[in-house]
Design an enzyme around this catalytic site. Sequence first.
Site, short mmCIF file in Angstrom:
data_model
loop_
_atom_site.label_atom_id
_atom_site.label_comp_id
_atom_site.label_asym_id
_atom_site.label_seq_id
_atom_site.Cartn_x
_atom_site.Cartn_y
_atom_site.Cartn_z
N GLY A 156 0.83 -1.20 0.00
CA GLY A 156 0.00 0.00 0.00
C GLY A 156 0.86 1.25 0.00
O GLY A 156 2.04 1.21 -0.36
N SER A 157 0.26 2.34 0.45
CA SER A 157 0.94 3.63 0.35
C SER A 157 2.02 3.78 1.43
O SER A 157 2.00 3.08 2.45
CB SER A 157 -0.10 4.74 0.50
N GLY A 202 2.12 2.39 5.29
CA GLY A 202 3.20 1.42 5.51
C GLY A 202 4.06 1.80 6.69
O GLY A 202 4.47 0.95 7.48
N GLU A 214 5.71 -3.40 0.91
CA GLU A 214 5.72 -3.15 -0.54
C GLU A 214 4.96 -1.85 -0.75
O GLU A 214 3.75 -1.84 -0.93
CB GLU A 214 5.04 -4.32 -1.27
N CYS A 257 2.18 0.33 -8.91
CA CYS A 257 3.30 0.78 -8.09
C CYS A 257 4.53 0.99 -8.97
O CYS A 257 5.41 1.78 -8.66
CB CYS A 257 3.58 -0.22 -6.98
P1 NAD Z 1 -3.55 2.28 0.94
O1 NAD Z 1 -2.32 2.49 1.74
O2 NAD Z 1 -4.59 3.32 0.95
O3 NAD Z 1 -4.27 0.92 1.36
C1 NAD Z 1 -3.59 -0.31 1.37
C2 NAD Z 1 -4.25 -1.26 2.38
O4 NAD Z 1 -4.03 -0.76 3.69
C3 NAD Z 1 -5.76 -1.38 2.21
O5 NAD Z 1 -6.14 -2.72 2.41
C4 NAD Z 1 -6.28 -0.49 3.32
O6 NAD Z 1 -7.58 -0.83 3.74
C5 NAD Z 1 -5.25 -0.75 4.40
N1 NAD Z 1 -5.17 0.25 5.48
C6 NAD Z 1 -5.59 1.52 5.47
N2 NAD Z 1 -5.31 2.10 6.66
C7 NAD Z 1 -4.68 1.18 7.42
C8 NAD Z 1 -4.13 1.17 8.73
N3 NAD Z 1 -4.16 2.25 9.52
N4 NAD Z 1 -3.55 0.04 9.18
C9 NAD Z 1 -3.47 -1.05 8.39
N5 NAD Z 1 -3.98 -1.10 7.12
C10 NAD Z 1 -4.58 0.00 6.66
O7 NAD Z 1 -3.05 2.00 -0.58
P2 NAD Z 1 -3.95 1.85 -1.88
O8 NAD Z 1 -4.48 3.18 -2.28
O9 NAD Z 1 -4.91 0.73 -1.74
O10 NAD Z 1 -2.85 1.39 -2.95
C11 NAD Z 1 -2.02 2.26 -3.66
C12 NAD Z 1 -0.64 2.33 -3.04
O11 NAD Z 1 -0.08 1.01 -2.93
C13 NAD Z 1 0.35 3.09 -3.90
O12 NAD Z 1 1.17 3.87 -3.08
C14 NAD Z 1 1.14 2.00 -4.59
O13 NAD Z 1 2.42 2.39 -5.05
C15 NAD Z 1 1.22 1.00 -3.50
N6 NAD Z 1 1.52 -0.34 -4.05
C16 NAD Z 1 2.77 -0.83 -3.86
C17 NAD Z 1 3.10 -2.06 -4.41
C18 NAD Z 1 4.46 -2.64 -4.24
O14 NAD Z 1 4.61 -3.83 -4.48
N7 NAD Z 1 5.46 -1.88 -3.88
C19 NAD Z 1 2.13 -2.79 -5.14
C20 NAD Z 1 0.86 -2.25 -5.29
C21 NAD Z 1 0.57 -1.01 -4.73
#
Ligand code: NAD
Length: 515
Positions: A245-246, A250, A267, A301
């Site tokens: 995620g973001s 993270g 990631e 990503c």
């Molecule tokens: P996000 O961070 O908004 O959400 C990711 C996950 O985290 C979701 O399941 C969300 O419900 C959960 N989440 C939200 N708040 C949380 C908390 N406080 N504690 C634990 N979990 C929580 O990201 P997104 O908008 O779904 O995805 C896009 C981002 O993911 C981009 O930054 C992208 O670059 C990244 N990404 C990285 C990779 C990689 O392999 N490096 C792959 C895919 C996406």
Amino acid sequence: MNITEAKKQIMGKLELDDVNSGIFYGEWAKIEGRDTMVSYSPIDGSQIAEVTMATEGDYQKVLDRAQESFKIWRDIPAPQRGLLVKEIGNELRKYKTALGKLVSIEVGKTIVEGEGEVQEMIDIADFALGLSRQFYGLTIVSERPHHRMYEQWLPLGSIGVITSFNFPCAVWAWNAMIAAAAGDICVWKPSSKGALIAIATTKIVNRVVEKFGYPPLFFLVVGRGREVGEWMANDPALPLISFTGSIPTGKRIAENVAKRLGRTILELGGNNAAIVTDQTDMTIALRGVAFGALATAGQRCTTTRRLILHQAIYDEFLTKLKNIFEKVKIGNPLEPGVLVGPLIDEKAVENHLNAIQQAIHQGGKLIFGGEKANIPGLENGHYVIPALIEANPDMDIVKEETFAPILYVMKYRTIEEALEIHNNVPQGLSSAIFTNNLRDEEYFLSPSGSDCGIANANTSTAGAEIGGAFGGEKETGGGRESGSDAWKNYMRRQTVTINYGKDLPLSQGVKFDID
Ligand code: NAD
């Protein structure tokens, strides 16, 4: 094809209803008595279906059942675990079209990208089958007489997998297939924006688990990130949290898991660049950059967000690239020929428009696109026109990941300067060089070159294969998952010493004579 028609084709096949349970703890939790969330399609803003969200009690039940299953699963020989994973791959093959279409409907990927996502799940299942006979450990020579030392890799436990919306099932499979072969149980919290995909996937894989007569291995907990995600991050019953995620989320997860000395695979966001040198195959470079910047509407990503062009080809390359941006078909991702579908939601559209305004304010020059795209008949969808912006590498916005199709273009004179620009961002996921010049290519791959986890020559920053370890450096989080030796993250290493002699010699010559 419109959403109603597409839904008709797949909802029954994937065993989805108008209201679905989002909690699987060996059986599906009842719908009654739980809050629901609505899943909307970014294609036209319409409601697809509702999904129930987990209570804390549900979560606890999942964890209890997962611990019970682990006690059985860890003792099944790894090659037998591999056979289950193989069968999951085969089952997914049967659902590639239907599940792929659901990926298109729920998160807006084109049909080929949606099916590609399922193919990635199949590929990692095949990989995990082979791996299940290859969890090799070292044999180590001992300094003591009549002693033998070796390393063995043992299952780790129940692992938590938290996934992002943009790879709503492939990222889970990268983790879950390897973890299952390794002897672990998987507790999945998917993105709420891809909840139906997660439910359909869990149904497919659990049918296979049941057929084999094993206890439940793949649990599902749909719910709010800040609730379920936090429960997981703080739960010592989950020795590993694999988070995709973001960067801000993270960092929060990393802190919480570190507080309890757990393990993480992080990631996180990327800010990937492609360098195009003065000696390059223009056709390959243009195709590679266009795919990297535009595929999945800039929501990978690994999306190419920065383009670093040699001054000698700058004007020619940019003119040709602008031409591609002008021609690329934006619209309903269910239609053939469409290459750029919608952004995930209206907030993402706002972020796209805001980033462009900031770029202009910071001195950038918008040379193409950037505005909202109105697609006839899909007025409630979330479409934008990809943007090309001439930028200065020191602009703050260039150093951020905006999860939208914006490509910042910069000029360089020497390869050293290109790499300085390239590495001058906080993220370090993917990178690419397009060149026929061996020296430039090797410099890019040298210790002074790309500082990313992924470095590609003459192919795009996007589109990784499952066989390599996937992940990035710096604020991308340092995690590695999928292929190579990423499996080691999902197991615990045990160093074993066996004394088969008639004495007890101590290491380092230490004496401890008690008589
Ligand atoms: P996000 O961070 O908004 O959400 C990711 C996950 O985290 C979701 O399941 C969300 O419900 C959960 N989440 C939200 N708040 C949380 C908390 N406080 N504690 C634990 N979990 C929580 O990201 P997104 O908008 O779904 O995805 C896009 C981002 O993911 C981009 O930054 C992208 O670059 C990244 N990404 C990285 C990779 C990689 O392999 N490096 C792959 C895919 C996406």
